[in-house]
Scaffold this motif. Sequence first.
Motif, PDB file in Angstrom:
ATOM      1  N   GLU A  18       9.603  -4.958 -17.971  1.00 38.13           N
ATOM      2  CA  GLU A  18       9.631  -4.261 -19.262  1.00 38.13           C
ATOM      3  C   GLU A  18       8.251  -3.808 -19.693  1.00 38.13           C
ATOM      4  OE1 GLU A  18      11.218  -2.862 -21.543  1.00 38.13           O
ATOM      5  OE2 GLU A  18      13.253  -3.274 -20.899  1.00 38.13           O
ATOM      6  N   GLN A  19       8.194  -2.625 -20.297  1.00 38.98           N
ATOM      7  CA  GLN A  19       6.993  -2.251 -21.052  1.00 38.98           C
ATOM      8  C   GLN A  19       7.139  -2.741 -22.486  1.00 38.98           C
ATOM      9  OE1 GLN A  19       4.748   1.119 -20.749  1.00 38.98           O
ATOM     10  NE2 GLN A  19       5.543   1.793 -18.782  1.00 38.98           N
ATOM     11  N   ASN A  20       8.394  -2.931 -22.897  1.00 40.90           N
ATOM     12  CA  ASN A  20       8.651  -3.420 -24.248  1.00 40.90           C
ATOM     13  C   ASN A  20       8.535  -4.950 -24.238  1.00 40.90           C
ATOM     14  OD1 ASN A  20       9.720  -4.221 -26.696  1.00 40.90           O
ATOM     15  ND2 ASN A  20      11.260  -2.596 -26.736  1.00 40.90           N
TER      16      ASN A  20
ATOM     17  N   LYS B  67       4.837  -2.960 -11.509  1.00 36.34           N
ATOM     18  CA  LYS B  67       6.090  -3.661 -11.815  1.00 36.34           C
ATOM     19  C   LYS B  67       7.247  -3.139 -10.957  1.00 36.34           C
ATOM     20  CE  LYS B  67       5.921  -2.356 -16.149  1.00 36.34           C
ATOM     21  NZ  LYS B  67       4.749  -1.456 -16.032  1.00 36.34           N
ATOM     22  N   THR B  68       7.416  -1.811 -10.951  1.00 31.83           N
ATOM     23  CA  THR B  68       8.509  -1.203 -10.167  1.00 31.83           C
ATOM     24  C   THR B  68       8.300  -1.486  -8.676  1.00 31.83           C
ATOM     25  OG1 THR B  68       8.860   0.504 -11.809  1.00 31.83           O
ATOM     26  CG2 THR B  68       9.599   1.017  -9.582  1.00 31.83           C
ATOM     27  N   THR B  69       7.041  -1.413  -8.244  1.00 34.78           N
ATOM     28  CA  THR B  69       6.724  -1.698  -6.840  1.00 34.78           C
ATOM     29  C   THR B  69       7.146  -3.121  -6.476  1.00 34.78           C
ATOM     30  OG1 THR B  69       4.864  -0.160  -6.963  1.00 34.78           O
ATOM     31  CG2 THR B  69       4.817  -1.775  -5.172  1.00 34.78           C
TER      32      THR B  69
ATOM     33  N   ASN C 260       1.137  -2.642 -18.033  1.00 35.48           N
ATOM     34  CA  ASN C 260       1.065  -1.234 -18.429  1.00 35.48           C
ATOM     35  C   ASN C 260       1.602  -0.311 -17.349  1.00 35.48           C
ATOM     36  OD1 ASN C 260       0.006  -1.505 -21.019  1.00 35.48           O
ATOM     37  ND2 ASN C 260      -2.036  -1.906 -20.192  1.00 35.48           N
ATOM     38  N   ASN C 261       1.645   0.979 -17.686  1.00 36.30           N
ATOM     39  CA  ASN C 261       2.019   1.998 -16.700  1.00 36.30           C
ATOM     40  C   ASN C 261       1.188   1.839 -15.445  1.00 36.30           C
ATOM     41  OD1 ASN C 261       3.999   3.682 -17.809  1.00 36.30           O
ATOM     42  ND2 ASN C 261       2.485   4.609 -19.179  1.00 36.30           N
ATOM     43  N   GLY C 262       1.858   1.843 -14.293  1.00 40.74           N
ATOM     44  CA  GLY C 262       1.115   1.811 -13.037  1.00 40.74           C
ATOM     45  C   GLY C 262       0.610   0.439 -12.625  1.00 40.74           C
TER      46      GLY C 262
ATOM     47  N   HIS D  18       0.852  -1.192   0.000  1.00 40.88           N
ATOM     48  CA  HIS D  18       0.000   0.000   0.000  1.00 40.88           C
ATOM     49  C   HIS D  18       0.886   1.239   0.000  1.00 40.88           C
ATOM     50  CE1 HIS D  18      -2.836  -2.950   1.686  1.00 40.88           C
ATOM     51  NE2 HIS D  18      -3.784  -2.166   1.196  1.00 40.88           N
ATOM     52  N   TYR D  19       0.525   2.231  -0.789  1.00 39.38           N
ATOM     53  CA  TYR D  19       1.118   3.569  -0.655  1.00 39.38           C
ATOM     54  C   TYR D  19      -0.009   4.438  -0.107  1.00 39.38           C
ATOM     55  CZ  TYR D  19       4.641   2.122  -4.183  1.00 39.38           C
ATOM     56  OH  TYR D  19       5.623   1.498  -4.889  1.00 39.38           O
ATOM     57  N   GLY D  20      -0.032   4.672   1.165  1.00 45.38           N
ATOM     58  CA  GLY D  20      -1.177   5.387   1.734  1.00 45.38           C
ATOM     59  C   GLY D  20      -2.455   4.656   1.359  1.00 45.38           C
ATOM     60  N   GLY D  21      -3.348   5.345   0.665  1.00 44.24           N
ATOM     61  CA  GLY D  21      -4.615   4.719   0.282  1.00 44.24           C
ATOM     62  C   GLY D  21      -4.538   3.907  -1.002  1.00 44.24           C
ATOM     63  N   VAL D  22      -3.390   3.930  -1.693  1.00 43.65           N
ATOM     64  CA  VAL D  22      -3.290   3.203  -2.972  1.00 43.65           C
ATOM     65  C   VAL D  22      -2.848   1.764  -2.711  1.00 43.65           C
ATOM     66  CG1 VAL D  22      -2.123   3.125  -5.217  1.00 43.65           C
ATOM     67  CG2 VAL D  22      -2.655   5.331  -4.181  1.00 43.65           C
ATOM     68  N   HIS D  23      -3.644   0.815  -3.148  1.00 44.79           N
ATOM     69  CA  HIS D  23      -3.304  -0.599  -2.986  1.00 44.79           C
ATOM     70  C   HIS D  23      -2.573  -1.048  -4.250  1.00 44.79           C
ATOM     71  CE1 HIS D  23      -4.918  -4.710  -1.344  1.00 44.79           C
ATOM     72  NE2 HIS D  23      -3.619  -4.641  -1.386  1.00 44.79           N
ATOM     73  N   ALA D  24      -1.221  -0.934  -4.234  1.00 41.09           N
ATOM     74  CA  ALA D  24      -0.447  -1.091  -5.472  1.00 41.09           C
ATOM     75  C   ALA D  24      -0.202  -2.554  -5.840  1.00 41.09           C
ATOM     76  CB  ALA D  24       0.884  -0.352  -5.349  1.00 41.09           C
ATOM     77  N   LEU D  25       0.005  -3.419  -4.864  1.00 44.83           N
ATOM     78  CA  LEU D  25       0.111  -4.861  -5.136  1.00 44.83           C
ATOM     79  C   LEU D  25      -0.956  -5.571  -4.332  1.00 44.83           C
ATOM     80  CD1 LEU D  25       3.942  -5.745  -5.140  1.00 44.83           C
ATOM     81  CD2 LEU D  25       2.499  -5.053  -7.055  1.00 44.83           C
TER      82      LEU D  25
HETATM   83  P1  ATP Z   1       5.597   2.167 -14.838  1.00 43.75           P
HETATM   84  O1  ATP Z   1       5.756   1.210 -15.957  1.00 43.75           O
HETATM   85  O2  ATP Z   1       4.836   3.389 -15.217  1.00 43.75           O
HETATM   86  O3  ATP Z   1       6.843   2.422 -14.062  1.00 43.75           O
HETATM   87  P2  ATP Z   1       4.764   0.242 -12.850  1.00 43.75           P
HETATM   88  O4  ATP Z   1       4.036  -0.954 -13.338  1.00 43.75           O
HETATM   89  O5  ATP Z   1       6.175   0.072 -12.513  1.00 43.75           O
HETATM   90  O6  ATP Z   1       4.550   1.429 -13.841  1.00 43.75           O
HETATM   91  P3  ATP Z   1       4.465   1.177 -10.158  1.00 43.75           P
HETATM   92  O7  ATP Z   1       5.447   2.267 -10.280  1.00 43.75           O
HETATM   93  O8  ATP Z   1       4.843  -0.031  -9.418  1.00 43.75           O
HETATM   94  O9  ATP Z   1       3.933   0.746 -11.583  1.00 43.75           O
HETATM   95  O10 ATP Z   1       3.131   1.794  -9.516  1.00 43.75           O
HETATM   96  C1  ATP Z   1       2.029   1.000  -9.102  1.00 43.75           C
HETATM   97  C2  ATP Z   1       0.955   1.905  -8.504  1.00 43.75           C
HETATM   98  O11 ATP Z   1       1.430   2.462  -7.276  1.00 43.75           O
HETATM   99  C3  ATP Z   1       0.570   3.087  -9.368  1.00 43.75           C
HETATM  100  O12 ATP Z   1      -0.810   3.286  -9.219  1.00 43.75           O
HETATM  101  C4  ATP Z   1       1.355   4.240  -8.781  1.00 43.75           C
HETATM  102  O13 ATP Z   1       0.697   5.469  -8.978  1.00 43.75           O
HETATM  103  C5  ATP Z   1       1.394   3.884  -7.324  1.00 43.75           C
HETATM  104  N1  ATP Z   1       2.626   4.390  -6.669  1.00 43.75           N
HETATM  105  C6  ATP Z   1       3.907   4.053  -6.997  1.00 43.75           C
HETATM  106  N2  ATP Z   1       4.793   4.695  -6.194  1.00 43.75           N
HETATM  107  C7  ATP Z   1       4.054   5.447  -5.345  1.00 43.75           C
HETATM  108  C8  ATP Z   1       4.375   6.342  -4.271  1.00 43.75           C
HETATM  109  N3  ATP Z   1       5.643   6.546  -3.917  1.00 43.75           N
HETATM  110  N4  ATP Z   1       3.351   6.951  -3.640  1.00 43.75           N
HETATM  111  C9  ATP Z   1       2.061   6.718  -3.979  1.00 43.75           C
HETATM  112  N5  ATP Z   1       1.696   5.885  -4.977  1.00 43.75           N
HETATM  113  C10 ATP Z   1       2.657   5.262  -5.653  1.00 43.75           C
END
Ligand code: ATP
Length: 235
Positions: free
Chosen positions: A191-193, A40-42, A35-37, A10-17
């Motif tokens: 990768e996005q590619n 993956k990076t998380t 896709n973006n967001g 979680h990033y605050g209220g965002v449930h990222a994984l």
């Molecule tokens: P990209 O290809 O654009 O890098 P990604 O798949 O790597 O995308 P993440 O960067 O992991 O995606 O982000 C996943 C979700 O978490 C997104 O909704 C993003 O907005 C949110 N998020 C990522 N980092 C933070 C942060 N530091 N604070 C709040 N929300 C975040």
Amino acid sequence: MLEIDGLDVHYGGVHALRGLSLGVAEGEIVALLGNNGAGKTTTLSAVSGLLRPSGGEVVFDGKTITREKPHRITARGLVHVPEGRRIFSTLSVHENLQLGGYLVRDQAEIRTRIERVYELLPRLAERRAQQGGTLSGGEQQMLAIGRALVTGPRLLLLDEPSMGLAPLVVASVMELIAGINAQGTSVLLVEQNAVAALAIAHRGYVIENGECVLDGPAAELRRDSRVVEAYLGGV
Ligand code: ATP
């Protein structure tokens, strides 16, 4: 080798994984697509200890590393090359490579590893005195990967190594990754590619909104109509 089991971030209220599970076996290149967001990076940051997950487990070589400090995780041989290269632009190529050895006490071992990087990447050897920031984008990506090799990875976590590079340069970065893997290093490749990643990966996972929606051998994903439509430009 690496098992991610039910990971929640979680990033605050965002449930990222949302309960993400995936694995990398010894010797594999595994592509993590989305896709973006998508998260993956998380995922990579949670594995390398830069982020603390709110749930789930990361196991490397049979040991739970979920709450370990990043430098301890790195010392186990799990080395993260973050997005955007992050090389030291005012330091020379050689100094950047030396910094890859920050966890290695044996100076002779660091020199040997740097020499191996120069053999693998002669372009870096030719530019060893050049400032990192003056390298081309592709050379900077190679330097970031070369620096990770000096750290001594058994599993490399690569975050979008193709970002911002021309197609021919992407091809040579992918060739480098395949070569490193052929010498025994496992790779988790974000990768996005998707075309480039699935060309060298053994298996892949597709994630959307922090969840895995599809996984399988790379050859199958390349043919899967959902992957083709969403990530391979419908070709
Ligand atoms: P990209 O290809 O654009 O890098 P990604 O798949 O790597 O995308 P993440 O960067 O992991 O995606 O982000 C996943 C979700 O978490 C997104 O909704 C993003 O907005 C949110 N998020 C990522 N980092 C933070 C942060 N530091 N604070 C709040 N929300 C975040």
